[in-house]
Design a protein around this motif. Structure first.
Motif, PDB file in Angstrom:
ATOM      1  N   GLY A  71       0.813  -1.207   0.000  1.00  0.00           N
ATOM      2  CA  GLY A  71       0.000   0.000   0.000  1.00  0.00           C
ATOM      3  C   GLY A  71       0.845   1.255   0.000  1.00  0.00           C
ATOM      4  N   VAL A 121      -3.554   3.604   2.197  1.00  0.00           N
ATOM      5  CA  VAL A 121      -4.323   2.987   1.115  1.00  0.00           C
ATOM      6  C   VAL A 121      -3.870   1.531   1.038  1.00  0.00           C
ATOM      7  CG1 VAL A 121      -4.923   3.088  -1.327  1.00  0.00           C
ATOM      8  CG2 VAL A 121      -4.409   5.208  -0.068  1.00  0.00           C
ATOM      9  N   LEU A 122      -4.755   0.619   1.452  1.00  0.00           N
ATOM     10  CA  LEU A 122      -4.430  -0.798   1.585  1.00  0.00           C
ATOM     11  C   LEU A 122      -5.388  -1.638   0.762  1.00  0.00           C
ATOM     12  CD1 LEU A 122      -4.076  -0.742   5.468  1.00  0.00           C
ATOM     13  CD2 LEU A 122      -2.202  -0.874   3.802  1.00  0.00           C
ATOM     14  N   GLU A 145      -9.212   2.089   2.808  1.00  0.00           N
ATOM     15  CA  GLU A 145      -8.291   3.069   3.380  1.00  0.00           C
ATOM     16  C   GLU A 145      -8.529   3.209   4.873  1.00  0.00           C
ATOM     17  OE1 GLU A 145      -7.946   6.927   1.548  1.00  0.00           O
ATOM     18  OE2 GLU A 145      -8.533   6.103  -0.386  1.00  0.00           O
TER      19      GLU A 145
END
Length: 146
Positions: free
Chosen positions: A66, A87-88, A92
């Motif tokens: 991310g 941001v994964l 988020e």
């Protein structure tokens, strides 16, 4: 029906009910750092109103999982007031904190929101800064989906 994270997993983010907790650990080198000084003090270390932007790329081992864009504003009293998002896969996680410019101590940062798989998340991020400008993150969350 597809799960919120569309089958993507990052280490430590296995199935959890909304009451359980998990800790995600990342190595976070910083990239694309930009300082926008106030016009009256362009050469001062950090003057009130100066802004700082950067992106930390989030890794678990060698795997890029991310990114985390940051935006901070100097308050003129030795703190940077910062907002960031991780941001994964699956959504988020958002954060907000004040960083003490005179301290090298680990920084606890509260989770202030989220989206997708993290929309019900609460918890805290602890950041340990390294001498090379990178950091180590331990993101403790409750209320994430699998």
């Amino acid at each position: 029906m597809r799960p919120d994270n569309q089958g993507i997993r990052i280490d430590g983010a296995s199935s959890h009910a909304h009451g359980d907790s998990t800790t995600l650990r990342f190595r976070a080198p910083a990239f694309d750092q930009t300082r926008v000084p106030t016009p009256s003090t362009p050469d001062a270390p950090f003057a009130a109103g100066d802004e700082l932007f950067w992106v930390a790329e989030l890794y678990q081992g060698a795997k890029h999982v991310g990114s985390a864009p940051h935006q901070c504003t100097a308050d003129g009293a030795g703190f940077l007031l910062c907002q960031a998002s991780a941001v994964l896969p699956g959504g988020e996680v958002t954060f907000q904190t004040a960083l003490d410019l005179d301290s090298a101590a680990a920084v606890p940062v509260p989770v202030t929101g989220g989206s997708g798989c993290y929309r019900h998340a609460s918890g805290q991020l602890e950041i340990d800064f390294n001498d090379d400008g990178s950091s180590r993150w331990a993101l403790s969350l409750r209320g994430v989906c699998s």
